[in-house]
Design a protein around this motif. Sequence first.
Motif, PDB file in Angstrom:
ATOM      1  N   SER A 367       0.816  -1.209   0.000  1.00 19.48           N
ATOM      2  CA  SER A 367       0.000   0.000   0.000  1.00 19.48           C
ATOM      3  C   SER A 367       0.852   1.263   0.000  1.00 19.48           C
ATOM      4  O   SER A 367       1.931   1.308   0.614  1.00 19.48           O
ATOM      5  CB  SER A 367      -0.897  -0.014   1.243  1.00 19.48           C
ATOM      6  OG  SER A 367      -1.551   1.223   1.429  1.00 19.48           O
ATOM      7  N   THR A 368       0.336   2.302  -0.632  1.00 22.78           N
ATOM      8  CA  THR A 368       1.010   3.609  -0.591  1.00 22.78           C
ATOM      9  C   THR A 368       1.087   4.142   0.832  1.00 22.78           C
ATOM     10  O   THR A 368       1.931   4.991   1.137  1.00 22.78           O
ATOM     11  CB  THR A 368       0.254   4.644  -1.450  1.00 22.78           C
ATOM     12  OG1 THR A 368      -1.088   4.810  -0.942  1.00 22.78           O
ATOM     13  CG2 THR A 368       0.205   4.227  -2.908  1.00 22.78           C
ATOM     14  N   ARG A 369       0.259   3.639   1.727  1.00 31.66           N
ATOM     15  CA  ARG A 369       0.212   4.128   3.109  1.00 31.66           C
ATOM     16  C   ARG A 369       1.489   3.833   3.880  1.00 31.66           C
ATOM     17  O   ARG A 369       1.681   4.336   4.990  1.00 31.66           O
ATOM     18  CB  ARG A 369      -1.001   3.532   3.825  1.00 31.66           C
ATOM     19  CG  ARG A 369      -2.339   3.943   3.229  1.00 31.66           C
ATOM     20  CD  ARG A 369      -2.809   5.287   3.728  1.00 31.66           C
ATOM     21  NE  ARG A 369      -3.281   5.171   5.088  1.00 31.66           N
ATOM     22  CZ  ARG A 369      -2.702   5.662   6.171  1.00 31.66           C
ATOM     23  NH1 ARG A 369      -1.585   6.370   6.066  1.00 31.66           N
ATOM     24  NH2 ARG A 369      -3.208   5.474   7.368  1.00 31.66           N
ATOM     25  N   PHE A 370       2.380   3.011   3.314  1.00 32.38           N
ATOM     26  CA  PHE A 370       3.625   2.685   4.004  1.00 32.38           C
ATOM     27  C   PHE A 370       4.684   3.770   3.879  1.00 32.38           C
ATOM     28  O   PHE A 370       5.728   3.687   4.534  1.00 32.38           O
ATOM     29  CB  PHE A 370       4.189   1.351   3.506  1.00 32.38           C
ATOM     30  CG  PHE A 370       3.480   0.157   4.084  1.00 32.38           C
ATOM     31  CD1 PHE A 370       3.653  -0.187   5.414  1.00 32.38           C
ATOM     32  CD2 PHE A 370       2.626  -0.603   3.304  1.00 32.38           C
ATOM     33  CE1 PHE A 370       2.981  -1.275   5.962  1.00 32.38           C
ATOM     34  CE2 PHE A 370       1.945  -1.692   3.845  1.00 32.38           C
ATOM     35  CZ  PHE A 370       2.123  -2.031   5.178  1.00 32.38           C
ATOM     36  N   ASN A 371       4.459   4.788   3.054  1.00 38.06           N
ATOM     37  CA  ASN A 371       5.442   5.882   2.999  1.00 38.06           C
ATOM     38  C   ASN A 371       5.216   6.787   4.199  1.00 38.06           C
ATOM     39  O   ASN A 371       4.575   7.828   4.130  1.00 38.06           O
ATOM     40  CB  ASN A 371       5.334   6.676   1.698  1.00 38.06           C
ATOM     41  CG  ASN A 371       6.510   7.640   1.537  1.00 38.06           C
ATOM     42  OD1 ASN A 371       7.479   7.611   2.301  1.00 38.06           O
ATOM     43  ND2 ASN A 371       6.449   8.480   0.520  1.00 38.06           N
ATOM     44  N   ASP A 372       5.799   6.388   5.299  1.00 31.98           N
ATOM     45  CA  ASP A 372       5.604   7.040   6.592  1.00 31.98           C
ATOM     46  C   ASP A 372       6.826   6.699   7.445  1.00 31.98           C
ATOM     47  O   ASP A 372       7.279   5.559   7.456  1.00 31.98           O
ATOM     48  CB  ASP A 372       4.319   6.500   7.229  1.00 31.98           C
ATOM     49  CG  ASP A 372       4.151   6.949   8.670  1.00 31.98           C
ATOM     50  OD1 ASP A 372       4.638   6.223   9.560  1.00 31.98           O
ATOM     51  OD2 ASP A 372       3.571   8.014   8.905  1.00 31.98           O
ATOM     52  N   GLY A 373       7.339   7.689   8.149  1.00 30.88           N
ATOM     53  CA  GLY A 373       8.550   7.469   8.926  1.00 30.88           C
ATOM     54  C   GLY A 373       8.427   6.344   9.919  1.00 30.88           C
ATOM     55  O   GLY A 373       9.341   5.510  10.061  1.00 30.88           O
ATOM     56  N   GLY A 374       7.297   6.276  10.613  1.00 32.20           N
ATOM     57  CA  GLY A 374       7.108   5.205  11.587  1.00 32.20           C
ATOM     58  C   GLY A 374       7.070   3.841  10.923  1.00 32.20           C
ATOM     59  O   GLY A 374       7.671   2.878  11.408  1.00 32.20           O
ATOM     60  N   GLN A 375       6.377   3.736   9.793  1.00 30.63           N
ATOM     61  CA  GLN A 375       6.264   2.459   9.088  1.00 30.63           C
ATOM     62  C   GLN A 375       7.582   2.018   8.457  1.00 30.63           C
ATOM     63  O   GLN A 375       7.824   0.828   8.265  1.00 30.63           O
ATOM     64  CB  GLN A 375       5.181   2.551   8.012  1.00 30.63           C
ATOM     65  CG  GLN A 375       3.791   2.788   8.544  1.00 30.63           C
ATOM     66  CD  GLN A 375       3.273   1.622   9.353  1.00 30.63           C
ATOM     67  OE1 GLN A 375       3.460   0.467   8.989  1.00 30.63           O
ATOM     68  NE2 GLN A 375       2.642   1.916  10.492  1.00 30.63           N
ATOM     69  N   LEU A 376       8.437   2.965   8.130  1.00 32.48           N
ATOM     70  CA  LEU A 376       9.711   2.639   7.486  1.00 32.48           C
ATOM     71  C   LEU A 376      10.867   2.530   8.482  1.00 32.48           C
ATOM     72  O   LEU A 376      12.029   2.511   8.091  1.00 32.48           O
ATOM     73  CB  LEU A 376      10.042   3.691   6.417  1.00 32.48           C
ATOM     74  CG  LEU A 376       9.061   3.761   5.242  1.00 32.48           C
ATOM     75  CD1 LEU A 376       9.476   4.844   4.253  1.00 32.48           C
ATOM     76  CD2 LEU A 376       8.945   2.418   4.532  1.00 32.48           C
ATOM     77  N   GLY A 377      10.527   2.463   9.767  1.00 29.19           N
ATOM     78  CA  GLY A 377      11.546   2.193  10.766  1.00 29.19           C
ATOM     79  C   GLY A 377      12.265   3.403  11.315  1.00 29.19           C
ATOM     80  O   GLY A 377      13.267   3.259  12.027  1.00 29.19           O
ATOM     81  N   LEU A 378      11.763   4.612  11.029  1.00 32.84           N
ATOM     82  CA  LEU A 378      12.418   5.821  11.525  1.00 32.84           C
ATOM     83  C   LEU A 378      11.903   6.229  12.905  1.00 32.84           C
ATOM     84  O   LEU A 378      12.430   7.158  13.503  1.00 32.84           O
ATOM     85  CB  LEU A 378      12.204   6.980  10.549  1.00 32.84           C
ATOM     86  CG  LEU A 378      12.701   6.765   9.110  1.00 32.84           C
ATOM     87  CD1 LEU A 378      12.419   8.007   8.280  1.00 32.84           C
ATOM     88  CD2 LEU A 378      14.177   6.419   9.089  1.00 32.84           C
ATOM     89  N   GLY A 379      10.889   5.530  13.399  1.00 33.43           N
ATOM     90  CA  GLY A 379      10.293   5.878  14.677  1.00 33.43           C
ATOM     91  C   GLY A 379       9.236   6.945  14.522  1.00 33.43           C
ATOM     92  O   GLY A 379       8.123   6.838  15.011  1.00 33.43           O
ATOM     93  N   ALA A 380       9.585   7.997  13.848  1.00 29.51           N
ATOM     94  CA  ALA A 380       8.669   9.103  13.535  1.00 29.51           C
ATOM     95  C   ALA A 380       9.311   9.851  12.379  1.00 29.51           C
ATOM     96  O   ALA A 380      10.406   9.500  11.931  1.00 29.51           O
ATOM     97  CB  ALA A 380       8.468  10.010  14.736  1.00 29.51           C
ATOM     98  N   GLU A 381       8.622  10.835  11.876  1.00 30.32           N
ATOM     99  CA  GLU A 381       9.191  11.632  10.788  1.00 30.32           C
ATOM    100  C   GLU A 381       8.893  13.092  11.058  1.00 30.32           C
ATOM    101  O   GLU A 381       7.905  13.432  11.722  1.00 30.32           O
ATOM    102  CB  GLU A 381       8.593  11.232   9.435  1.00 30.32           C
ATOM    103  CG  GLU A 381       7.134  11.623   9.327  1.00 30.32           C
ATOM    104  CD  GLU A 381       6.475  11.174   8.046  1.00 30.32           C
ATOM    105  OE1 GLU A 381       5.627  11.929   7.542  1.00 30.32           O
ATOM    106  OE2 GLU A 381       6.781  10.072   7.568  1.00 30.32           O
TER     107      GLU A 381
END
Length: 415
Positions: A367-381
Amino acid sequence: MTDVKELATRAKAASRKLGRVDRATKDRALLATARLLRDEAGRIAEANAKDMERARASGLAGALVDRLEMNAKGIAATAAGVEYVASLADPVGSRDSMQRLQNGLLIGRQRLPLGVIAMIYEARPNVTIDAAVLCLKAGNAVLLRGGKEAAETNRVLGELLRQALTEAGLPEDAVGIVAPTDREGIKEMVSLTGLIDLAIPRGGEGLIRFVAENARVPVLNHYKGVCHLFLDEGCNPKMAQDLTINGKVSRPGVCNALECLLVHENVARSILPDLGRALLERGVQIRGDSRTCELVTGAVRATDDDWGTEFLDLVLAVKVVRDIDGAIEHIERYGSNHTEAICTESHTRAQRWLREVDASCVIVNASTRFNDGGQLGLGAEIGISTSKLHAYGPMGLEGLTAEKWVVLGDGQIRN
């Protein structure tokens, strides 16, 4: 009321101290923030309820009201995100691989804080916490200028952040809450050269363009999220439906929501009728090209303005394209460099998608919804950059630092 220049001056002084602080001290401030969020959840919720009530009464758009809410679940998730950021390695002082030159010099690059970050954003009070903790962990001070619609929530969150800094022995001026005024106030803020090192606007396209056009300090741009999903020939129909519905319906008012569906002409007849029905049952308005309208009962004909539009609502543009070339051509014309996804069973076309599509996040079979800092392992963005200079995509800790060259010698002189 403290004026923005005074807040920036204090933040600049605080940033010099913060840039020299060790990881353990910064992490104490972050963990104190997480604890205070949980301990003061009732106070936060009470302030947020006032903001929500005013927002509804003022007729604020549904998508913005959704972003404004910070309920018990959201507070708990935010606190957990703060703890995750605390667990991450400190980027400040880290070096890339050092190289030995023929003259004996050992050279490399070392990360350092940017200085003072100005965050300018609308709704979404969780941004207050996410931005602050990322900036602090990366050794930066931050000025937080949220929208008037979240003023009560942001005020309380700002007080908790400054309390956490004090508990950890850090300067409370490393976090400043800038009262929301008119856009002239924003203009003043982004003109503070020598005090503000980077401005990051998050919100509607109008706000971001205003900041970019009036700033005298560097700006991280993210104009809009026009995210596409391409259903390739031979794709799995169930996966195609799941990715489309999740991308559009799960949270339509966010920047990584799906805004345009592109369908290979060879699977349009087999996929679009059922998919269209499922979308319509969930309240999605489908604005399609002529082929889509033939296949989906209830679809309305799209206008030229619908391609490239960030709807931030339960509206989806749908177009049948000849093949992957047609999909890429459409994205090159109407995309916003945010998120582009493909649903495919072809390894060759998947690799071509990753190689040729220009976006801050390119996705295969998700899903496009995965372009998110939390989802990509950054904790937050702190934001998703759609411009390539300095950072591209979700910005976490590393994106909030710069690199300086370090040279280690033993007496070398240049001939």
